[in-house]
Scaffold this active site. Sequence first.
Site, PDB file in Angstrom:
ATOM      1  N   ASP A   7      34.911  66.943 154.252  1.00 55.59           N
ATOM      2  CA  ASP A   7      33.629  67.065 153.854  1.00 55.59           C
ATOM      3  C   ASP A   7      32.720  67.312 155.165  1.00 55.59           C
ATOM      4  O   ASP A   7      31.816  66.624 155.364  1.00 55.59           O
ATOM      5  CB  ASP A   7      33.039  65.956 153.124  1.00 55.59           C
ATOM      6  CG  ASP A   7      33.596  65.768 151.851  1.00 55.59           C
ATOM      7  OD1 ASP A   7      34.580  66.671 151.488  1.00 55.59           O
ATOM      8  OD2 ASP A   7      33.249  64.876 151.150  1.00 55.59           O
ATOM      9  N   ASP A  30      32.633  69.036 149.434  1.00 52.44           N
ATOM     10  CA  ASP A  30      31.807  68.456 148.235  1.00 52.44           C
ATOM     11  C   ASP A  30      30.878  69.871 147.675  1.00 52.44           C
ATOM     12  O   ASP A  30      30.593  70.757 148.496  1.00 52.44           O
ATOM     13  CB  ASP A  30      30.691  67.613 149.026  1.00 52.44           C
ATOM     14  CG  ASP A  30      30.501  66.212 148.312  1.00 52.44           C
ATOM     15  OD1 ASP A  30      31.500  65.973 147.429  1.00 52.44           O
ATOM     16  OD2 ASP A  30      29.648  65.741 148.437  1.00 52.44           O
ATOM     17  N   HIS A  66      28.566  70.387 144.538  1.00 51.04           N
ATOM     18  CA  HIS A  66      27.727  69.816 143.207  1.00 51.04           C
ATOM     19  C   HIS A  66      26.974  70.871 142.754  1.00 51.04           C
ATOM     20  O   HIS A  66      26.354  71.695 143.383  1.00 51.04           O
ATOM     21  CB  HIS A  66      26.794  68.774 143.748  1.00 51.04           C
ATOM     22  CG  HIS A  66      27.582  67.718 144.460  1.00 51.04           C
ATOM     23  ND1 HIS A  66      28.542  66.846 143.530  1.00 51.04           N
ATOM     24  CD2 HIS A  66      27.298  66.732 145.452  1.00 51.04           C
ATOM     25  CE1 HIS A  66      28.914  65.846 144.472  1.00 51.04           C
ATOM     26  NE2 HIS A  66      28.186  65.836 145.422  1.00 51.04           N
ATOM     27  N   HIS A  89      23.208  67.440 139.572  1.00 53.48           N
ATOM     28  CA  HIS A  89      24.358  66.363 139.475  1.00 53.48           C
ATOM     29  C   HIS A  89      24.142  65.023 139.286  1.00 53.48           C
ATOM     30  O   HIS A  89      22.806  64.293 139.564  1.00 53.48           O
ATOM     31  CB  HIS A  89      25.207  66.456 140.826  1.00 53.48           C
ATOM     32  CG  HIS A  89      26.568  65.896 140.676  1.00 53.48           C
ATOM     33  ND1 HIS A  89      26.586  64.655 140.836  1.00 53.48           N
ATOM     34  CD2 HIS A  89      27.762  66.514 140.301  1.00 53.48           C
ATOM     35  CE1 HIS A  89      27.942  64.192 140.854  1.00 53.48           C
ATOM     36  NE2 HIS A  89      28.567  65.669 140.326  1.00 53.48           N
ATOM     37  N   HIS A 109      22.272  67.202 147.572  1.00 51.11           N
ATOM     38  CA  HIS A 109      23.454  67.616 148.958  1.00 51.11           C
ATOM     39  C   HIS A 109      24.603  68.692 148.176  1.00 51.11           C
ATOM     40  O   HIS A 109      24.881  68.187 146.987  1.00 51.11           O
ATOM     41  CB  HIS A 109      23.882  66.301 149.606  1.00 51.11           C
ATOM     42  CG  HIS A 109      24.865  65.677 148.933  1.00 51.11           C
ATOM     43  ND1 HIS A 109      24.384  64.614 147.950  1.00 51.11           N
ATOM     44  CD2 HIS A 109      26.122  65.536 149.094  1.00 51.11           C
ATOM     45  CE1 HIS A 109      25.526  64.177 147.634  1.00 51.11           C
ATOM     46  NE2 HIS A 109      26.370  64.528 148.082  1.00 51.11           N
ATOM     47  N   LYS A 128      35.304  69.408 145.353  1.00 45.68           N
ATOM     48  CA  LYS A 128      35.245  68.266 144.473  1.00 45.68           C
ATOM     49  C   LYS A 128      33.884  68.096 144.248  1.00 45.68           C
ATOM     50  O   LYS A 128      32.939  68.255 144.798  1.00 45.68           O
ATOM     51  CB  LYS A 128      35.871  67.085 145.061  1.00 45.68           C
ATOM     52  CG  LYS A 128      35.702  66.842 146.529  1.00 45.68           C
ATOM     53  CD  LYS A 128      36.161  65.706 147.225  1.00 45.68           C
ATOM     54  CE  LYS A 128      35.666  65.443 148.679  1.00 45.68           C
ATOM     55  NZ  LYS A 128      34.357  64.693 148.550  1.00 45.68           N
ATOM     56  N   CYS A 160      34.251  59.055 151.162  1.00 44.59           N
ATOM     57  CA  CYS A 160      34.920  60.112 150.813  1.00 44.59           C
ATOM     58  C   CYS A 160      36.284  59.744 151.489  1.00 44.59           C
ATOM     59  O   CYS A 160      37.480  60.056 151.110  1.00 44.59           O
ATOM     60  CB  CYS A 160      34.714  61.619 151.170  1.00 44.59           C
ATOM     61  SG  CYS A 160      33.235  61.805 149.870  1.00 44.59           S
TER      62      CYS A 160
END
Length: 206
Positions: free
Chosen positions: A12, A50, A52, A56, A85, A110, A155
């Site tokens: 990330d 990441d 999203h 989310h 974010h 993810k 993470c």
Amino acid sequence: MTDSTSVLIVTDIQNDFLPGGALAVANGHEIVPLVNTIARRFKNVIITQDWHPAGHISFASTHPGRAPFEEIDLRYGPQVLWPDHCIQGTTGAALADGLDIPHAQMIIRKGYHAHTDSYSAFFEADRKTPTGLTGYLFERGIETVYAVGLALDFCVNWTALDARTHGFETVVIEDLSRAIDTNNSLAAAIAQMDAAGVRRITSTRL
């Protein structure tokens, strides 16, 4: 260079987690050139991202009256609420401009399920929904997982714990990671990694 049975998971390193980003990790920018350098010592590199959707479930803005960094209970357990974010397709979700690992073999996205957060590169936060990374590593003959990136206490930690659960020797390179450290999350993460048998080293010991 490490042998073909090892992999580096670069976690990330995205604009929203760097200074000026929506969920900036303190001093996160410092690790970018260091990660670029260490990655060249690995034949196998995987990057996580990441990713999203807007609205989310992990965003504080999705829960009226709630503020970022509060914790609530969801169907899969406790959930820290974050500022919006890494929204799909935005500049914030993009990999950091300075990240330069051209030989990376895979990007694992993810957190794209709207109703489940995802810290680990292996499983969503419900601990049931796999990303497919486990099978990929098994079929590649990987035995040792090295993890670096952002954030160490979320993470990177969850990725390391899941790697151990799957039987991989697991090493977190601490000086190539940075933590958010909300509500003593860093101390908790270190305790979890130590209990699980995750080795913690500095890059000078690699």
